[in-house]
Design an enzyme around this catalytic site. Sequence first.
Site, PDB file in Angstrom:
ATOM      1  N   GLY A 171     -23.062  -7.773  -9.088  1.00  0.00           N
ATOM      2  CA  GLY A 171     -24.274  -8.388  -9.605  1.00  0.00           C
ATOM      3  C   GLY A 171     -24.205  -8.949 -11.018  1.00  0.00           C
ATOM      4  O   GLY A 171     -25.209  -9.482 -11.497  1.00  0.00           O
TER       5      GLY A 171
ATOM      6  N   GLU B 224     -18.181  -3.789  -7.962  1.00  0.00           N
ATOM      7  CA  GLU B 224     -17.912  -4.752  -6.883  1.00  0.00           C
ATOM      8  C   GLU B 224     -18.353  -6.156  -7.273  1.00  0.00           C
ATOM      9  O   GLU B 224     -19.236  -6.734  -6.653  1.00  0.00           O
ATOM     10  CB  GLU B 224     -18.700  -4.341  -5.626  1.00  0.00           C
ATOM     11  CG  GLU B 224     -18.492  -2.932  -5.173  1.00  0.00           C
ATOM     12  CD  GLU B 224     -19.482  -2.532  -4.073  1.00  0.00           C
ATOM     13  OE1 GLU B 224     -20.585  -3.105  -4.000  1.00  0.00           O
ATOM     14  OE2 GLU B 224     -19.133  -1.664  -3.288  1.00  0.00           O
ATOM     15  N   PRO B 225     -17.762  -6.725  -8.310  1.00  0.00           N
ATOM     16  CA  PRO B 225     -18.195  -8.065  -8.716  1.00  0.00           C
ATOM     17  C   PRO B 225     -17.668  -9.137  -7.765  1.00  0.00           C
ATOM     18  O   PRO B 225     -16.521  -9.075  -7.314  1.00  0.00           O
ATOM     19  CB  PRO B 225     -17.560  -8.227 -10.097  1.00  0.00           C
ATOM     20  CG  PRO B 225     -16.349  -7.344 -10.056  1.00  0.00           C
ATOM     21  CD  PRO B 225     -16.667  -6.203  -9.129  1.00  0.00           C
ATOM     22  N   GLY B 226     -18.520 -10.098  -7.458  1.00  0.00           N
ATOM     23  CA  GLY B 226     -18.085 -11.252  -6.682  1.00  0.00           C
ATOM     24  C   GLY B 226     -18.267 -12.485  -7.537  1.00  0.00           C
ATOM     25  O   GLY B 226     -17.317 -13.059  -8.090  1.00  0.00           O
ATOM     26  N   ARG B 227     -19.524 -12.846  -7.704  1.00  0.00           N
ATOM     27  CA  ARG B 227     -19.909 -14.020  -8.472  1.00  0.00           C
ATOM     28  C   ARG B 227     -19.230 -14.112  -9.839  1.00  0.00           C
ATOM     29  O   ARG B 227     -18.733 -15.159 -10.226  1.00  0.00           O
ATOM     30  CB  ARG B 227     -21.423 -13.965  -8.672  1.00  0.00           C
ATOM     31  CG  ARG B 227     -22.058 -15.192  -9.271  1.00  0.00           C
ATOM     32  CD  ARG B 227     -23.534 -14.907  -9.555  1.00  0.00           C
ATOM     33  NE  ARG B 227     -24.208 -14.326  -8.404  1.00  0.00           N
ATOM     34  CZ  ARG B 227     -24.776 -15.028  -7.433  1.00  0.00           C
ATOM     35  NH1 ARG B 227     -24.768 -16.339  -7.492  1.00  0.00           N
ATOM     36  NH2 ARG B 227     -25.364 -14.438  -6.415  1.00  0.00           N
TER      37      ARG B 227
ATOM     38  N   ARG C 154     -26.440 -23.030  -1.702  1.00  0.00           N
ATOM     39  CA  ARG C 154     -27.256 -22.207  -2.614  1.00  0.00           C
ATOM     40  C   ARG C 154     -28.559 -22.888  -3.044  1.00  0.00           C
ATOM     41  O   ARG C 154     -29.603 -22.241  -3.057  1.00  0.00           O
ATOM     42  CB  ARG C 154     -26.450 -21.758  -3.840  1.00  0.00           C
ATOM     43  CG  ARG C 154     -25.302 -20.804  -3.491  1.00  0.00           C
ATOM     44  CD  ARG C 154     -24.746 -20.090  -4.714  1.00  0.00           C
ATOM     45  NE  ARG C 154     -25.682 -19.106  -5.227  1.00  0.00           N
ATOM     46  CZ  ARG C 154     -26.384 -19.220  -6.331  1.00  0.00           C
ATOM     47  NH1 ARG C 154     -26.251 -20.276  -7.100  1.00  0.00           N
ATOM     48  NH2 ARG C 154     -27.227 -18.285  -6.693  1.00  0.00           N
TER      49      ARG C 154
ATOM     50  N   TYR D 171     -31.572 -20.697  -1.750  1.00  0.00           N
ATOM     51  CA  TYR D 171     -32.153 -19.841  -2.784  1.00  0.00           C
ATOM     52  C   TYR D 171     -32.930 -20.615  -3.840  1.00  0.00           C
ATOM     53  O   TYR D 171     -33.400 -20.022  -4.813  1.00  0.00           O
ATOM     54  CB  TYR D 171     -31.042 -19.061  -3.526  1.00  0.00           C
ATOM     55  CG  TYR D 171     -30.087 -18.314  -2.651  1.00  0.00           C
ATOM     56  CD1 TYR D 171     -30.526 -17.256  -1.855  1.00  0.00           C
ATOM     57  CD2 TYR D 171     -28.736 -18.646  -2.625  1.00  0.00           C
ATOM     58  CE1 TYR D 171     -29.640 -16.561  -1.051  1.00  0.00           C
ATOM     59  CE2 TYR D 171     -27.837 -17.947  -1.829  1.00  0.00           C
ATOM     60  CZ  TYR D 171     -28.295 -16.907  -1.043  1.00  0.00           C
ATOM     61  OH  TYR D 171     -27.418 -16.223  -0.263  1.00  0.00           O
TER      62      TYR D 171
ATOM     63  N   CYS E  51     -29.834 -34.096   7.606  1.00  0.00           N
ATOM     64  CA  CYS E  51     -31.212 -34.431   7.962  1.00  0.00           C
ATOM     65  C   CYS E  51     -32.089 -33.206   7.872  1.00  0.00           C
ATOM     66  O   CYS E  51     -32.393 -32.545   8.878  1.00  0.00           O
ATOM     67  CB  CYS E  51     -31.245 -35.042   9.355  1.00  0.00           C
ATOM     68  SG  CYS E  51     -30.465 -36.642   9.327  1.00  0.00           S
ATOM     69  N   GLU E  52     -32.480 -32.926   6.644  1.00  0.00           N
ATOM     70  CA  GLU E  52     -33.234 -31.704   6.343  1.00  0.00           C
ATOM     71  C   GLU E  52     -33.774 -31.913   4.936  1.00  0.00           C
ATOM     72  O   GLU E  52     -33.009 -32.255   4.029  1.00  0.00           O
ATOM     73  CB  GLU E  52     -32.219 -30.550   6.371  1.00  0.00           C
ATOM     74  CG  GLU E  52     -32.781 -29.174   6.435  1.00  0.00           C
ATOM     75  CD  GLU E  52     -33.292 -28.828   7.834  1.00  0.00           C
ATOM     76  OE1 GLU E  52     -34.458 -28.474   7.902  1.00  0.00           O
ATOM     77  OE2 GLU E  52     -32.523 -28.919   8.813  1.00  0.00           O
TER      78      GLU E  52
HETATM   79  C1  LIG Z   1     -22.884  -9.207  -2.456  1.00  0.00           C
HETATM   80  C2  LIG Z   1     -22.481  -7.859  -2.862  1.00  0.00           C
HETATM   81  C3  LIG Z   1     -21.726  -7.671  -4.022  1.00  0.00           C
HETATM   82  C4  LIG Z   1     -21.349  -8.795  -4.959  1.00  0.00           C
HETATM   83  O1  LIG Z   1     -22.431  -9.293  -5.640  1.00  0.00           O
HETATM   84  P1  LIG Z   1     -22.191 -10.362  -6.833  1.00  0.00           P
HETATM   85  O2  LIG Z   1     -23.539 -10.718  -7.277  1.00  0.00           O
HETATM   86  O3  LIG Z   1     -21.460 -11.517  -6.240  1.00  0.00           O
HETATM   87  O4  LIG Z   1     -21.393  -9.678  -7.881  1.00  0.00           O
HETATM   88  C5  LIG Z   1     -21.310  -6.389  -4.314  1.00  0.00           C
HETATM   89  N1  LIG Z   1     -21.624  -5.330  -3.517  1.00  0.00           N
HETATM   90  C6  LIG Z   1     -22.364  -5.478  -2.388  1.00  0.00           C
HETATM   91  C7  LIG Z   1     -22.656  -4.295  -1.562  1.00  0.00           C
HETATM   92  C8  LIG Z   1     -22.817  -6.737  -2.040  1.00  0.00           C
HETATM   93  O5  LIG Z   1     -23.552  -6.873  -0.933  1.00  0.00           O
END
Ligand SMILES: *Cc1c(COP(=O)(O)O)cnc(C)c1O
Length: 402
Positions: free
Chosen positions: A230, A265-268, A300, A304, A330-331
């Site tokens: 997050g 658990e970083p993604g973004r 996105r 969102y 087409c949306e």
């Molecule tokens: C989506 C998700 C993440 C990653 O979130 P980011 O905002 O991309 O860092 C981490 N843990 C869980 C369980 C998620 O569903």
Amino acid sequence: MFEYRDGILYCEDVPVPEIARKYGTPVYVYSRREIERRISKLKSVFGDVPHLIAYSLKANNNPILLKIIKDAGLGADTVSVGEVKLALDLGFEPEKIVFAGVGKRRYELEFAIEKGIKSINVESYEELLLIDEIAKALSRPVAVALRVNPDVAPKTIDKIATAKKTSKFGIDMETARHIFSNFKSGYVQIRGLHVHIGSQIFEYEPYIEAVEKVAPLVNGKLEFFDVGGGFGVDYEGDGREFDFEGFKKYVVPRILELADEVVTEPGRFIIAKSSILVTEVLYRKPHFIIVDAGMNDFSRPAYYGARHRIVNVTLKGRKKEAVGVGGPVCESTDVFGKDFELEIPDRGELLAIMDTGAYGMSMASNYNARPRPAEVLCEGKSYRLIRHREPLEDVLWRGVQE
Ligand SMILES: *Cc1c(COP(=O)(O)O)cnc(C)c1O
């Protein structure tokens, strides 16, 4: 890693127009250096604290990018058997893989249990019972964490907040309490706690709040505490950053009182700013520019209401005007936004949608029978295709049975 030189946008040391000429548009263009820089930044937050940074595969699961992330020593946060398998195929060690998700099916759990991953993050009491049943049948010990819903609401857009009481994620506090005091199993070991409160967060306070909410569940020390992902990124391009100082000073020490290891658990944070989506201008109309990238390529804004900056790939010193940019789908939601300050481009010129690395390609679809875009990785002066554009034949006929 994306900057102008003589009015032309570069990815690292590669002029973006060269990539578009070679591979066509729309095309996702990634900077390896940016990914590595982000990973170093995160590592420096933890220093020698026992920790695992498990990259969230759902943000972007291109195998070549994943390999860079794996080689940097990160683990994997997965939400389906497909992601678990991909992580294992790429050489992520099982001890660095965590597996969350509210709707894991029996075969998905069996697969994860057989591979002996670090943790299955359990999201309901019924899932815990099913894991116990499978573990008994396979006579295998299983490490799990309880994903608890701490009922906190970080300041973020509603669609990506995940830890409010009414959200579908995680186990409610009362059930978690019940599990901690009553659940006994010869095979399933509850080694950790997991909370994930949402996305695009900039303050450390919601993390502390979540940790404090669930802290009373812990008696004795846990092996690990997974505080989720997050960490926010500055989609506005204003340099705003997540408060890692506060996180390091207040959140990490508090977690270490409850557990031996901190898992994130970083993604973004790792992947969002490493990429732009390059798109060609098809048509101009008053107040609107139509480009060849659509919501199927990058969703996105449509899903969102997210705002991503859009810039000219080539600046020619023309007067800037506020215009909207939309795709061919087409949306009516296939619009990247209004009021982008752009030099009005000629037909055939290129625009770049910024910060598209996270939840870009991984959410791309074939809506309107459109192939998903190509992906290119820049490494200094060189660049290479890391996923070819989806062939139209595949889009139209893959999997079809007469
Ligand atoms: C989506 C998700 C993440 C990653 O979130 P980011 O905002 O991309 O860092 C981490 N843990 C869980 C369980 C998620 O569903």
